[in-house]
Design an enzyme around this catalytic site. Structure first.
Site, mmCIF file in Angstrom:
data_model
loop_
_atom_site.group_PDB
_atom_site.id
_atom_site.type_symbol
_atom_site.label_atom_id
_atom_site.label_comp_id
_atom_site.label_asym_id
_atom_site.label_seq_id
_atom_site.Cartn_x
_atom_site.Cartn_y
_atom_site.Cartn_z
ATOM 1 N N ILE A 14 0.837 -1.206 0.000
ATOM 2 C CA ILE A 14 0.000 0.000 0.000
ATOM 3 C C ILE A 14 0.878 1.265 0.000
ATOM 4 O O ILE A 14 0.531 2.278 -0.605
ATOM 5 C CB ILE A 14 -0.945 -0.025 1.227
ATOM 6 C CG1 ILE A 14 -1.896 -1.241 1.131
ATOM 7 C CG2 ILE A 14 -1.743 1.268 1.347
ATOM 8 C CD1 ILE A 14 -2.684 -1.529 2.408
ATOM 9 N N GLY A 15 2.035 1.182 0.651
ATOM 10 C CA GLY A 15 2.931 2.339 0.733
ATOM 11 C C GLY A 15 3.446 2.758 -0.632
ATOM 12 O O GLY A 15 3.510 3.959 -0.939
ATOM 13 N N SER A 137 -6.192 0.800 10.800
ATOM 14 C CA SER A 137 -6.723 -0.502 10.377
ATOM 15 C C SER A 137 -8.091 -0.710 11.012
ATOM 16 O O SER A 137 -8.348 -0.220 12.126
ATOM 17 C CB SER A 137 -5.783 -1.610 10.849
ATOM 18 O OG SER A 137 -6.433 -2.866 10.787
ATOM 19 N N TYR A 162 -2.061 -6.475 17.109
ATOM 20 C CA TYR A 162 -1.991 -5.536 15.982
ATOM 21 C C TYR A 162 -3.074 -4.462 16.125
ATOM 22 O O TYR A 162 -2.805 -3.259 16.028
ATOM 23 C CB TYR A 162 -2.145 -6.343 14.691
ATOM 24 C CG TYR A 162 -2.330 -5.543 13.429
ATOM 25 C CD1 TYR A 162 -1.287 -4.802 12.877
ATOM 26 C CD2 TYR A 162 -3.557 -5.553 12.755
ATOM 27 C CE1 TYR A 162 -1.471 -4.090 11.702
ATOM 28 C CE2 TYR A 162 -3.742 -4.853 11.581
ATOM 29 C CZ TYR A 162 -2.700 -4.115 11.060
ATOM 30 O OH TYR A 162 -2.883 -3.399 9.901
#
Ligand SMILES: NC(=O)c1ccc[n+]([C@@H]2O[C@H](COP(=O)([O-])OP(=O)(O)OC[C@H]3O[C@@H](n4cnc5c(N)ncnc54)[C@H](OP(=O)(O)O)[C@@H]3O)[C@@H](O)[C@H]2O)c1
Length: 293
Positions: A14-15, A137, A162
């Site tokens: 995604i970066g 997220s 996470y």
């Protein structure tokens, strides 16, 4: 003068798609990653869409606070910074610690972006109006907001750790937006939804990543994971690109941009004063701006 942007973990997933979106809008993009060869390949792709100054690669392992500090010093020396996208994130199926002795999920998803941001505030202020984007997220919605230590009591379940680390980062993001209100620096969180990337490839297949309670529903949970992580990274990058460059957000701050690339309500737990206080203390304690403090 070139308008500079930095995208962490910007050489893949995604970066990289985010970096391409920023470069297409004319920003001079620096991508950060660990692997120089991968960095070089990313620059070739970014160059094909860049409409402004060419992209650059900066090497750093963002799991190391010392490397984050060194990276920040190099970036700060370059002057004003228009956009900082803290895209780095990772889920670790098994518990592990960083070189600093900190649980890796908390270090990579929260402490690293926190520290890099704090160390670049002067350059972001100098470029105002400027923007900070922290990649979030959907996992935050399952997380419990208790942050009196890097690790909560109880077992290690990668997906929940996470979500908890991303929640700490979302709490920090919204708190920072208030701190910087009126300074010319806007602060956003961007939830990419999901995508098939290295992070999700093969890591979402073991029921061990969720708590025993959720394991009872594993076939359902797994199907949900598969569905949400099957799309392209280019689509998942849209919320970050909008948060970093969208003119519809001019003059706004403290928003969570959802997977459909428009503002969505932040989870209630992300603005509770007690949680904000805990995240502030823990971040300062574990990632001091000056080592040894
Ligand atoms: N994928 C999803 O479904 C999803 C869903 C929700 C949120 N997110 C969030 O979106 C962001 C991007 O996720 P992604 O799926 O694109 O991740 P990814 O595929 O794992 O990202 C790969 C990129 O991260 C870099 N990277 C990984 N660890 C690094 C480290 N310690 N230091 C420096 N660079 C590092 C890699 O570069 P090197 O290999 O060169 O180090 C590469 O550029 C993360 O914050 C993630 O939590 C993703």
């Amino acid at each position: 003068m070139d308008q500079r942007a930095v995208v962490t973990a910007g050489t893949g997933g995604i970066g990289l798609e985010t970096a391409m979106g920023l470069a297409a809008s004319g920003l001079a993009v620096t991508v950060v990653g660990r692997d120089a060869e991968r960095g070089a390949r990313a620059l070739e792709r970014i160059e094909t869409v860049a409409t402004g100054a060419g992209p650059r690669f900066e090497p750093a392992d963002l799991a190391s606070l010392e490397e984050v500090r060194a990276l920040a010093a190099r970036l700060a020396a370059e002057g004003p910074l228009k956009v900082l996208v803290n895209n780095v994130g990772a889920m670790f199926p098994e518990r592990q610690h960083t070189v600093d002795g900190i649980e890796a999920t908390f270090a990579v998803n929260h402490l690293s972006p926190y520290l890099l941001t704090e160390l670049l505030l002067e350059q972001l202020r100098a470029a105002g109006p400027s923007r900070i984007v922290n990649v979030s997220s959907g996992a935050v919605r399952l997380a419990k907001g208790s942050f009196d230590a890097a690790e909560p009591p109880g077992g290690y379940y990668g997906f929940h750790r996470y979500g908890r680390a991303k929640l700490a980062n979302l709490v920090y993001t919204l708190d920072l937006a208030e701190r910087l209100r009126g300074s010319g620096v806007s602060v956003f969180a961007a939830d990419p939804g999901g995508a098939a990337t290295e992070m999700t490839n093969g890591t979402m297949t073991s029921p061990k990543i969720v708590s025993p309670g959720l394991r009872l529903l594993w076939p359902l949970v797994r199907r949900r994971f598969e569905r949400s992580t099957s799309g392209p990274a280019s689509v998942a990058a849209r919320p970050s690109v909008l948060a970093a460059t969208g003119t519809s957000l001019d003059g706004r701050t403290g928003l969570l941009i959802g997977p459909e690339a428009h503002p969505v309500p932040a989870p209630r737990g992300s603005t509770e004063p007690r949680t904000i206080d805990q995240v502030r203390r823990l971040s300062r304690q574990l990632a001091p701006l000056t080592p040894g403090r």
